[in-house]
Design a protein around this motif. Structure first.
Motif, PDB file in Angstrom:
ATOM      1  N   LEU A  64     -42.544  33.326  45.794  1.00 16.76           N
ATOM      2  CA  LEU A  64     -41.832  34.499  45.957  1.00 16.76           C
ATOM      3  C   LEU A  64     -41.020  34.364  47.318  1.00 16.76           C
ATOM      4  CD1 LEU A  64     -44.429  36.823  44.936  1.00 16.76           C
ATOM      5  CD2 LEU A  64     -42.833  36.277  43.839  1.00 16.76           C
ATOM      6  N   GLY A  65     -41.263  33.359  48.133  1.00 17.46           N
ATOM      7  CA  GLY A  65     -40.582  33.388  49.535  1.00 17.46           C
ATOM      8  C   GLY A  65     -39.245  32.895  49.249  1.00 17.46           C
ATOM      9  N   ALA A  66     -38.358  33.424  50.036  1.00 14.71           N
ATOM     10  CA  ALA A  66     -36.771  33.295  50.059  1.00 14.71           C
ATOM     11  C   ALA A  66     -36.279  33.949  51.229  1.00 14.71           C
ATOM     12  CB  ALA A  66     -36.232  33.837  48.775  1.00 14.71           C
ATOM     13  N   GLN A  67     -34.852  33.534  51.725  1.00 15.65           N
ATOM     14  CA  GLN A  67     -34.267  34.544  52.484  1.00 15.65           C
ATOM     15  C   GLN A  67     -33.658  35.440  51.641  1.00 15.65           C
ATOM     16  OE1 GLN A  67     -33.884  34.340  56.068  1.00 15.65           O
ATOM     17  NE2 GLN A  67     -32.986  36.206  55.141  1.00 15.65           N
ATOM     18  N   ALA A  68     -34.003  36.554  51.857  1.00 16.60           N
ATOM     19  CA  ALA A  68     -33.598  37.589  51.179  1.00 16.60           C
ATOM     20  C   ALA A  68     -32.310  38.315  51.765  1.00 16.60           C
ATOM     21  CB  ALA A  68     -34.762  38.841  51.229  1.00 16.60           C
ATOM     22  N   GLY A  69     -31.617  39.218  51.148  1.00 10.99           N
ATOM     23  CA  GLY A  69     -30.604  40.213  51.734  1.00 10.99           C
ATOM     24  C   GLY A  69     -29.066  39.838  50.972  1.00 10.99           C
ATOM     25  N   VAL A  70     -28.609  40.655  50.404  1.00  8.49           N
ATOM     26  CA  VAL A  70     -27.147  40.447  49.969  1.00  8.49           C
ATOM     27  C   VAL A  70     -26.138  40.379  51.198  1.00  8.49           C
ATOM     28  CG1 VAL A  70     -25.379  41.381  48.929  1.00  8.49           C
ATOM     29  CG2 VAL A  70     -27.593  41.341  47.493  1.00  8.49           C
ATOM     30  N   ARG A  71     -26.066  41.293  51.995  1.00 11.31           N
ATOM     31  CA  ARG A  71     -25.261  41.328  53.025  1.00 11.31           C
ATOM     32  C   ARG A  71     -25.353  40.296  54.224  1.00 11.31           C
ATOM     33  NH1 ARG A  71     -26.084  46.744  52.002  1.00 11.31           N
ATOM     34  NH2 ARG A  71     -24.291  47.828  50.733  1.00 11.31           N
ATOM     35  N   TYR A  72     -26.695  39.994  54.399  1.00  8.50           N
ATOM     36  CA  TYR A  72     -27.100  38.982  55.513  1.00  8.50           C
ATOM     37  C   TYR A  72     -26.278  37.718  54.898  1.00  8.50           C
ATOM     38  CZ  TYR A  72     -30.040  36.455  59.031  1.00  8.50           C
ATOM     39  OH  TYR A  72     -30.377  35.753  59.937  1.00  8.50           O
ATOM     40  N   SER A  73     -26.290  37.474  53.571  1.00  9.08           N
ATOM     41  CA  SER A  73     -25.910  36.251  53.111  1.00  9.08           C
ATOM     42  C   SER A  73     -24.541  35.922  53.415  1.00  9.08           C
ATOM     43  CB  SER A  73     -26.106  36.006  51.589  1.00  9.08           C
ATOM     44  OG  SER A  73     -25.371  36.815  50.722  1.00  9.08           O
ATOM     45  N   ILE A  74     -23.855  37.101  53.702  1.00 15.25           N
ATOM     46  CA  ILE A  74     -22.251  37.113  53.898  1.00 15.25           C
ATOM     47  C   ILE A  74     -22.027  36.680  55.251  1.00 15.25           C
ATOM     48  CG2 ILE A  74     -19.982  38.627  53.975  1.00 15.25           C
ATOM     49  CD1 ILE A  74     -21.352  40.603  51.876  1.00 15.25           C
ATOM     50  N   GLU A  75     -22.967  37.309  56.294  1.00 13.14           N
ATOM     51  CA  GLU A  75     -22.900  37.067  57.567  1.00 13.14           C
ATOM     52  C   GLU A  75     -23.407  35.529  58.047  1.00 13.14           C
ATOM     53  OE1 GLU A  75     -24.908  40.353  59.129  1.00 13.14           O
ATOM     54  OE2 GLU A  75     -23.640  41.567  58.256  1.00 13.14           O
ATOM     55  N   ASN A  76     -24.761  35.100  57.421  1.00 19.48           N
ATOM     56  CA  ASN A  76     -25.434  34.013  57.857  1.00 19.48           C
ATOM     57  C   ASN A  76     -25.738  32.992  56.442  1.00 19.48           C
ATOM     58  OD1 ASN A  76     -26.517  34.798  60.680  1.00 19.48           O
ATOM     59  ND2 ASN A  76     -26.661  36.370  59.418  1.00 19.48           N
ATOM     60  N   PRO A  77     -24.626  32.482  55.746  1.00 22.15           N
ATOM     61  CA  PRO A  77     -24.881  31.853  54.528  1.00 22.15           C
ATOM     62  C   PRO A  77     -25.742  30.569  54.795  1.00 22.15           C
ATOM     63  CG  PRO A  77     -22.512  31.335  55.504  1.00 22.15           C
ATOM     64  CD  PRO A  77     -23.100  32.461  56.446  1.00 22.15           C
ATOM     65  N   MET A  78     -25.851  29.860  55.869  1.00 25.09           N
ATOM     66  CA  MET A  78     -26.773  28.533  55.946  1.00 25.09           C
ATOM     67  C   MET A  78     -27.990  28.695  55.760  1.00 25.09           C
ATOM     68  SD  MET A  78     -24.392  26.509  55.868  1.00 25.09           S
ATOM     69  CE  MET A  78     -25.275  25.144  55.858  1.00 25.09           C
ATOM     70  N   ALA A  79     -28.640  30.137  56.323  1.00 30.01           N
ATOM     71  CA  ALA A  79     -30.098  30.172  56.136  1.00 30.01           C
ATOM     72  C   ALA A  79     -30.435  30.174  54.879  1.00 30.01           C
ATOM     73  CB  ALA A  79     -30.149  31.586  56.853  1.00 30.01           C
ATOM     74  N   TYR A  80     -29.581  30.388  53.925  1.00 30.32           N
ATOM     75  CA  TYR A  80     -30.095  30.634  52.409  1.00 30.32           C
ATOM     76  C   TYR A  80     -30.020  29.311  51.800  1.00 30.32           C
ATOM     77  CZ  TYR A  80     -29.279  35.367  52.803  1.00 30.32           C
ATOM     78  OH  TYR A  80     -29.501  36.713  53.439  1.00 30.32           O
ATOM     79  N   ALA A  81     -29.188  28.273  52.569  1.00 23.61           N
ATOM     80  CA  ALA A  81     -29.274  27.118  51.748  1.00 23.61           C
ATOM     81  C   ALA A  81     -30.497  26.403  52.112  1.00 23.61           C
ATOM     82  CB  ALA A  81     -28.121  26.235  52.462  1.00 23.61           C
TER      83      ALA A  81
END
Length: 334
Positions: free
Chosen positions: A82-99
Motif C-alpha cells: 500500500l506504500g506509495a507517494q500519494a497525491g495528485v497535485r503534489y505530483s504536478i509539483e514534485n514529479p521525481m518523488a513518484y518515480a
C-alpha cells in the motif's frame, strides 16, 4: 500467516495491519515516514498497532538492498503493498518523488516477491487511472490509457508491471483501484481533512469547479474489509483467456484488478454540507474553476469485487463524516 504491509504508517496501511492482527496473523509493517504530511499523525497511527504480532521497520522500499534484506530475513506468505507517494497535485509539483517510490519501489517489491515465491501480492492502484473517462460508473473493463496526472500514470504503470511479473513468473497479483477513502486517521491532504480543519479554524474553503464535482467517497472500514478479504482470493492462470474476448482486469496469467469503492457518488456540496452539519458551523466558501489534475466525477462499478469477496460497503456518508469529525476534534483537541 505472515504478512508484509508496506505503507504501514499510512491511513489505509495502519488499519489493514490492525485488522490482520485481529484475525490472528503476524504482520511486518514498513514505512519511511517521510514528511509529505505531518509525521506525528503517522507515529500516532503506529502507536495504536502496538502488539506482539506486529513488527515495524522504518525503511524505504525504493532501496532495493533494504527490500532484499527484509525478504531474506522474513519468510512472508503474502504481501499487501500500500506504500506509495500519494497525491495528485503534489505530483504536478514534485514529479521525481513518484518515480522513486511508485515505479522503482514497486519494481523492488515485485522482484522480491518473485525471488521468494510469495503466495499473493495485493497492491494499491487508484481510481485516478480512469483519467479522461467520462462514462460512469467506471468499470475495470474500461480503457485507462489517458491519465491526467503523473500520479495516475504511475498507478497505471504499477498494474502493467504487475501483469508482466504474473505472466513471466507466475506470481499471483491483485491490484485495487481505491476510490476517495476517508474516515478517522485520514490523510491531511485529502478534502475531508482540509475542509474540517479550515471550517473549525474560521478559514475559507476552496471549492473546485464551483462545487459541481462528484466523488465516490468510501469509508475506511469498508475499504479495509475489501483489502483483507481479497488477500484470500488468489488469482490463478486461465489458459482459455484471450485478449480479444477478455477484459483488461483479467488475464491468462494469475492477475486481477478490481475497483474498491462505495459505488454511489456524492456531490461535493452535499459532502461539505454533511461536514458543516457534523461541526455545527457553516463554512466560508470560495468557488473556483476546475484545478489541474482533477476529474469531474468518480464512480466505482464494484460488482466483480463483490462477487469475488462478498464485500459490500456498509457505512453511508452521513455516518462516515460524523465519525471522522468526532475523531478529528478529539485528536486535535478542537
Amino acid at each position: 500467516m505472515k504478512y508484509l504491509v508496506t505503507g504501514a504508517s499510512g491511513f489505509i496501511g495502519s488499519r489493514v495491519s490492525e485488522v490482520l492482527i485481529e484475525k490472528g496473523h503476524y504482520v511486518v509493517g514498513i514505512d519511511n515516514n517521510n514528511d509529505y504530511y505531518d509525521v506525528n499523525l503517522k507515529f500516532a497511527r503506529l502507536d495504536r498497532i502496538k502488539h506482539d504480532k506486529f513488527e515495524f521497520i522504518n525503511m524505504d522500499f525504493s532501496d532495493k538492498q533494504s527490500v532484499d534484506s527484509l525478504f531474506d530475513t522474513h519468510e512472508f506468505d503474502r504481501v499487501i503493498h500500500l506504500g506509495a507517494q500519494a497525491g495528485v497535485r503534489y505530483s504536478i509539483e514534485n514529479p521525481m518523488a513518484y518515480a522513486d517510490s511508485n515505479l522503482v519501489g514497486h519494481l523492488n517489491i515485485l522482484e522480491a516477491c518473485r525471488n521468494h515465491k510469495i503466495q499473493h501480492l495485493v497492491y494499491a492502484s487508484s481510481s485516478s487511472v480512469y483519467g479522461l473517462n467520462e462514462k460512469t460508473p467506471f468499470s475495470t473493463s474500461d480503457s485507462v490509457d489517458h491519465p491526467v496526472s503523473l500520479y495516475a500514470a504511475t498507478k497505471k504503470s504499477n498494474e502493467l508491471m504487475a501483469h508482466s511479473y504474473s505472466h513471466l513468473y507466475g506470481i499471483p497479483t491483485t491490484g485495487l483501484r481505491f476510490f476517495t477513502v476517508y474516515g478517522p486517521w485520514g490523510r491531511p491532504d485529502m478534502a475531508p481533512f482540509i475542509f474540517t480543519k479550515k471550517i473549525l479554524d474560521g478559514e475559507t474553503i476552496d471549492i473546485n469547479n464551483n462545487g459541481d464535482m462528484w466523488r465516490d467517497f468510501t469509508y475506511i472500514d469498508d475499504i479495509v474489509e475489501g483489502v483483507v478479504r481479497i488477500a484470500d482470493v488468489i488469482p490463478v492462470r486461465n489458459n482459455e483467456w484471450k485478449v480479444e474476448s477478455g477484459t483488461p482486469a483479467t488475464s491468462s496469467a494469475p492477475y486481477a484488478v478490481y475497483n474498491i469503492g462505495h459505488g454511489s457518488p456524492i456531490n461535493l456540496m452535499e459532502f461539505i454540507s454533511e461536514i458543516e452539519s457534523a461541526l455545527g458551523i457553516e463554512a466560508k466558501k470560495n468557488f473556483r474553476e476546475m484545478q489541474a489534475g482533477d476529474v469531474y466525477k468518480t464512480y466505482a462499478e464494484t460488482s466483480d469485487l463483490f462477487k469475488a469477496t462478498g464485500y459490500t460497503p456498509k457505512v453511508g456518508v452521513k455516518e462516515g463524516v460524523q465519525k471522522f469529525v468526532e475523531w478529528y476534534k478529539e485528536f486535535y483537541n478542537k
